[in-house]
Enzyme design. Structure first.
Site, PDB file in Angstrom:
ATOM      1  CD  GLU A 111      -2.790  -1.102   2.458  1.00  0.00           C
ATOM      2  OE1 GLU A 111      -4.004  -0.841   2.350  1.00  0.00           O
ATOM      3  OE2 GLU A 111      -2.238  -1.370   3.539  1.00  0.00           O
ATOM      4  CE  LYS A 115      -6.581   1.420   3.539  1.00  0.00           C
ATOM      5  NZ  LYS A 115      -5.570   0.453   4.005  1.00  0.00           N
TER       6      LYS A 115
END
Length: 120
Positions: A22, A100
């Site tokens: 990420e 997300k």
């Protein structure tokens, strides 16, 4: 019941997350924000000074979301809420939702996220 200013579906590309992928690849984060306050004076007077300028609020959220990477979206939400309260005394409550859509976890879903509500 309080009046609300709503900023919905703000989208930011950033590098937040607890996983190394990420932080390296990044991803899109969606932010929804609700500000609870009395809008009656603004409605009666048509005076921007009697409300909260949502363009300025967008810039606050953008600054927090697109800068210094953090591990937890919970931390981002807390920072957003604190900054809103710090800049706008009129705001009595804020709800921050961060999603997300494509985190690096296996499975099928529309998104994962958090939502916090903070009251002055």
């Amino acid at each position: 019941m309080m009046d609300k200013i709503i900023l919905e579906g703000m989208s930011f590309y950033a590098y937040h997350g607890a996983l190394k992928a990420e932080n390296e690849i990044g991803q899109i984060f969606l932010v929804d924000l609700e500000l609870s306050l009395d809008l009656s004076e603004a409605g009666e007077s048509d005076d921007l000074k009697k409300t909260v300028h949502y363009g300025e609020v967008f810039e606050i959220v953008k600054e927090i979301m697109e800068n210094k990477p953090v591990q937890l979206i919970e931390h981002l939400a807390e920072r957003i809420a604190k900054q809103i309260f710090s800049n706008y005394n009129r705001v009595l409550e804020t709800k921050v939702k961060i999603t997300k859509n494509n985190p690096p976890i296996p499975g099928h879903y529309q998104g994962v996220g958090i939502e916090i509500v903070r009251t002055r």
